[in-house]
Design a protein around this motif. Structure first.
Motif, PDB file in Angstrom:
ATOM      1  N   LEU A  75       0.836  -1.195   0.000  1.00 28.99           N
ATOM      2  CA  LEU A  75       0.000   0.000   0.000  1.00 28.99           C
ATOM      3  C   LEU A  75       0.877   1.254   0.000  1.00 28.99           C
ATOM      4  O   LEU A  75       0.539   2.253  -0.653  1.00 28.99           O
ATOM      5  N   SER A  76       1.985   1.207   0.688  1.00 26.96           N
ATOM      6  CA  SER A  76       2.930   2.329   0.684  1.00 26.96           C
ATOM      7  C   SER A  76       3.514   2.542  -0.702  1.00 26.96           C
ATOM      8  O   SER A  76       3.678   3.681  -1.162  1.00 26.96           O
ATOM      9  N   VAL A  77       3.840   1.428  -1.376  1.00 30.80           N
ATOM     10  CA  VAL A  77       4.346   1.520  -2.750  1.00 30.80           C
ATOM     11  C   VAL A  77       3.288   2.139  -3.659  1.00 30.80           C
ATOM     12  O   VAL A  77       3.594   2.980  -4.514  1.00 30.80           O
ATOM     13  N   LEU A  78       2.025   1.734  -3.469  1.00 33.21           N
ATOM     14  CA  LEU A  78       0.935   2.278  -4.276  1.00 33.21           C
ATOM     15  C   LEU A  78       0.809   3.786  -4.080  1.00 33.21           C
ATOM     16  O   LEU A  78       0.660   4.550  -5.043  1.00 33.21           O
ATOM     17  N   ILE A  79       0.884   4.244  -2.835  1.00 29.98           N
ATOM     18  CA  ILE A  79       0.800   5.684  -2.555  1.00 29.98           C
ATOM     19  C   ILE A  79       2.005   6.419  -3.141  1.00 29.98           C
ATOM     20  O   ILE A  79       1.884   7.532  -3.666  1.00 29.98           O
ATOM     21  N   HIS A  80       3.179   5.777  -3.086  1.00 23.63           N
ATOM     22  CA  HIS A  80       4.386   6.329  -3.709  1.00 23.63           C
ATOM     23  C   HIS A  80       4.147   6.569  -5.198  1.00 23.63           C
ATOM     24  O   HIS A  80       4.462   7.645  -5.734  1.00 23.63           O
ATOM     25  N   GLU A  81       3.579   5.573  -5.884  1.00 26.24           N
ATOM     26  CA  GLU A  81       3.336   5.703  -7.324  1.00 26.24           C
ATOM     27  C   GLU A  81       2.233   6.715  -7.618  1.00 26.24           C
ATOM     28  O   GLU A  81       2.259   7.393  -8.643  1.00 26.24           O
ATOM     29  N   LEU A  82       1.268   6.822  -6.714  1.00 25.84           N
ATOM     30  CA  LEU A  82       0.238   7.863  -6.873  1.00 25.84           C
ATOM     31  C   LEU A  82       0.861   9.254  -6.823  1.00 25.84           C
ATOM     32  O   LEU A  82       0.386  10.178  -7.497  1.00 25.84           O
ATOM     33  N   GLY A  83       1.919   9.399  -6.026  1.00 25.76           N
ATOM     34  CA  GLY A  83       2.627  10.677  -5.993  1.00 25.76           C
ATOM     35  C   GLY A  83       3.160  11.047  -7.366  1.00 25.76           C
ATOM     36  O   GLY A  83       3.040  12.196  -7.811  1.00 25.76           O
ATOM     37  N   ILE A 122       8.459  15.270 -11.459  1.00 28.34           N
ATOM     38  CA  ILE A 122       7.577  14.099 -11.342  1.00 28.34           C
ATOM     39  C   ILE A 122       8.287  12.969 -10.619  1.00 28.34           C
ATOM     40  O   ILE A 122       7.701  12.270  -9.786  1.00 28.34           O
ATOM     41  N   ALA A 123       9.573  12.796 -10.905  1.00 25.47           N
ATOM     42  CA  ALA A 123      10.330  11.699 -10.295  1.00 25.47           C
ATOM     43  C   ALA A 123      10.524  11.902  -8.797  1.00 25.47           C
ATOM     44  O   ALA A 123      10.421  10.952  -8.017  1.00 25.47           O
ATOM     45  N   ILE A 124      10.810  13.129  -8.377  1.00 20.81           N
ATOM     46  CA  ILE A 124      11.087  13.378  -6.958  1.00 20.81           C
ATOM     47  C   ILE A 124       9.822  13.278  -6.113  1.00 20.81           C
ATOM     48  O   ILE A 124       9.885  13.080  -4.893  1.00 20.81           O
ATOM     49  N   LEU A 171      18.541   6.301  -5.734  1.00 14.18           N
ATOM     50  CA  LEU A 171      19.778   5.866  -6.373  1.00 14.18           C
ATOM     51  C   LEU A 171      19.799   6.352  -7.822  1.00 14.18           C
ATOM     52  O   LEU A 171      18.787   6.247  -8.530  1.00 14.18           O
ATOM     53  N   PRO A 172      20.927   6.878  -8.306  1.00 18.86           N
ATOM     54  CA  PRO A 172      20.982   7.458  -9.662  1.00 18.86           C
ATOM     55  C   PRO A 172      21.057   6.399 -10.755  1.00 18.86           C
ATOM     56  O   PRO A 172      22.039   6.294 -11.488  1.00 18.86           O
ATOM     57  N   ALA A 173      19.992   5.597 -10.885  1.00 23.09           N
ATOM     58  CA  ALA A 173      19.965   4.534 -11.893  1.00 23.09           C
ATOM     59  C   ALA A 173      18.573   4.450 -12.493  1.00 23.09           C
ATOM     60  O   ALA A 173      17.579   4.389 -11.761  1.00 23.09           O
ATOM     61  N   LEU A 174      18.496   4.464 -13.820  1.00 29.85           N
ATOM     62  CA  LEU A 174      17.226   4.256 -14.501  1.00 29.85           C
ATOM     63  C   LEU A 174      16.821   2.795 -14.362  1.00 29.85           C
ATOM     64  O   LEU A 174      17.689   1.907 -14.398  1.00 29.85           O
ATOM     65  N   PRO A 175      15.523   2.476 -14.193  1.00 30.78           N
ATOM     66  CA  PRO A 175      14.381   3.401 -14.215  1.00 30.78           C
ATOM     67  C   PRO A 175      13.969   3.906 -12.839  1.00 30.78           C
ATOM     68  O   PRO A 175      12.830   4.317 -12.660  1.00 30.78           O
ATOM     69  N   LEU A 176      14.852   3.856 -11.847  1.00 32.96           N
ATOM     70  CA  LEU A 176      14.534   4.385 -10.525  1.00 32.96           C
ATOM     71  C   LEU A 176      14.379   5.902 -10.602  1.00 32.96           C
ATOM     72  O   LEU A 176      14.850   6.556 -11.539  1.00 32.96           O
ATOM     73  N   ASP A 177      13.734   6.456  -9.581  1.00 34.23           N
ATOM     74  CA  ASP A 177      13.462   7.895  -9.588  1.00 34.23           C
ATOM     75  C   ASP A 177      14.745   8.714  -9.630  1.00 34.23           C
ATOM     76  O   ASP A 177      14.809   9.753 -10.301  1.00 34.23           O
ATOM     77  N   GLY A 178      15.772   8.248  -8.934  1.00 29.13           N
ATOM     78  CA  GLY A 178      17.044   8.978  -8.946  1.00 29.13           C
ATOM     79  C   GLY A 178      17.658   9.038 -10.327  1.00 29.13           C
ATOM     80  O   GLY A 178      18.253  10.043 -10.715  1.00 29.13           O
ATOM     81  N   GLY A 179      17.499   7.966 -11.095  1.00 30.51           N
ATOM     82  CA  GLY A 179      18.002   7.955 -12.474  1.00 30.51           C
ATOM     83  C   GLY A 179      17.257   8.945 -13.349  1.00 30.51           C
ATOM     84  O   GLY A 179      17.851   9.596 -14.217  1.00 30.51           O
ATOM     85  N   ARG A 180      15.968   9.067 -13.125  1.00 30.23           N
ATOM     86  CA  ARG A 180      15.175  10.016 -13.921  1.00 30.23           C
ATOM     87  C   ARG A 180      15.507  11.455 -13.531  1.00 30.23           C
ATOM     88  O   ARG A 180      15.523  12.345 -14.380  1.00 30.23           O
ATOM     89  N   ILE A 181      15.750  11.671 -12.257  1.00 31.91           N
ATOM     90  CA  ILE A 181      16.173  13.010 -11.827  1.00 31.91           C
ATOM     91  C   ILE A 181      17.519  13.351 -12.465  1.00 31.91           C
ATOM     92  O   ILE A 181      17.719  14.458 -12.977  1.00 31.91           O
TER      93      ILE A 181
END
Length: 380
Positions: A75-83, A122-124, A171-181
């Motif tokens: 559920l936490s992951v779901l809310i994260h993705e809703l962000g 969007i990523a952050i 983490l600065p790796a695609l497709p993680l949010d840090g990679g997109r940032i």
């Protein structure tokens, strides 16, 4: 954990107007997570400094707590993705769906935002939501009496896991949010495609390091994440190249305009003769220029020679000539078609688009982009 483009497995409900999909792997991993958390409950209680009665550590109580914690995790992951999804919506980018799967969740955006800096915003949003959740669960835990072990454990676990989720995704790796940032920041001073290539290279290096760490620690889950990051980074590079290559092109720019058609009153016997002569096994059915349907060899099974095409034809997959080429490619992939018929706004057949047409366009545009990246002397 990122954004991707794929066909949904199961769409059980919508949340804030966004379809939520449960991948089959999620249904398998949820009880696995419940078992792992339940079996490691003493270690979690020690980590979270929770004094629990001995009966709490015995099954099935420990595994019930593991199940509650696992449900809270997803559920936490779901809310994260809703962000991600709600922030993207604020920038006019729609979310096709949110999928929960083996390694967490993904928000599948209709398109990658290209406005400078938008992708980073969007990523952050996801990690920020997770940090807020961690703080909220931490405050709630502080309000629960220390002798209420179940509440102390669940709220402490959710605070811990949300903070971990935020830090991991940065983490600065695609497709993680840090990679997109990272890619969005690189794209502020270099071409988007070049920024993607740089981010992909760094992502693969980090994935290799994570894989080595997983092998050293004997952590299978970390090895799976490393493999996912490595493969997803490669897919990100291909997707970005595809988007760049087909950017600005519409179906009308790529379609083949010369299409052999048949009228609806043609008999099956006459159609078979036409197929033999022209070596085709499928034809659009057209009357007075208007597309009525599609007839293929498989549609003729069991038909008598006198049967008219009108009686055996089926509805075709067709697109408007103004459709974006990239959208057409996604539609063809989702529907499993190798070619689609193209109509004008009045419904008249104007051409046909095949994967061969798209491949040819990709090759030509890629060659043009290579020439522009490496300009040389021109003949006088």
């Amino acid at each position: 954990m990122g954004w991707m483009f794929s066909k949904p497995i199961w769409l059980p409900f919508r949340l804030l107007g966004i379809p939520v999909s449960l991948d089959l792997s999620f249904l398998l991993v949820l009880p696995l997570f419940a078992f792992l958390i339940g079996s490691q409950l003493p270690a979690y209680l020690q980590l979270l400094q929770v004094n629990a009665p001995s009966e709490l550590l015995q099954s099935p109580t420990s595994y019930l707590l593991g199940l509650l914690a696992a449900v809270g995790l997803f559920l936490s992951v779901l809310i994260h993705e809703l962000g991600h999804a709600l922030t993207a919506r604020a920038y006019g980018v729609q979310t096709r769906e949110i999928t929960l799967w083996l390694l967490g969740g993904v928000a599948q955006l209709e398109q990658i935002p290209r406005t400078r800096g938008t992708e980073a915003v969007i990523a952050i949003a996801g990690p920020l939501v997770s940090i807020l959740l961690a703080g909220l669960f931490g405050l709630l835990r502080g309000a629960v009496p220390t002798d209420v072990a179940v509440g102390q454990f669940l709220l402490g676990y959710l605070a811990y896991i949300n903070l971990s989720l935020a830090l991991f995704n940065l983490l600065p790796a695609l497709p993680l949010d840090g990679g997109r940032i990272l890619r969005s920041l690189l794209a502020l001073y270099k071409p988007y495609l070049e920024a993607t290539r740089t981010a992909v290279t760094l992502s693969k290096i980090l994935a290799f390091a994570l894989g080595l760490l997983g092998l050293f620690m004997g952590n299978l889950f970390l090895i799976l994440i490393a493999l996912f990051v490595f493969m997803a980074a490669s897919g990100e590079a291909e997707q970005t190249l595809l988007n760049r290559t087909l950017e600005g092109l519409k179906v009308r720019d790529l379609m083949t305009r010369e299409v052999s058609t048949v009228p609806p009153n043609l008999s099956v016997a006459e159609l078979l003769d036409k197929m033999m002569q022209e070596r085709h096994v499928g034809y659009p059915v057209v009357e007075a220029g208007r597309l009525l349907g599609l007839i293929s060899l498989e549609d003729l099974q069991g038909a008598s020679p006198q049967t008219r095409v009108l009686e055996r034809m089926r509805s075709p997959l067709h697109l408007d000539e103004q459709t974006e080429a990239l959208a057409a490619l996604h539609r063809m992939a989702q529907e499993g078609f190798s070619r689609v018929l193209v109509t004008d706004p009045s419904g008249n057949l104007v051409g046909i688009l095949s994967k061969t047409d798209l491949l040819r366009a990709l090759q030509l545009r890629a060659a043009q982009m290579n020439l522009s990246d490496h300009p040389g002397p021109r003949p006088q």
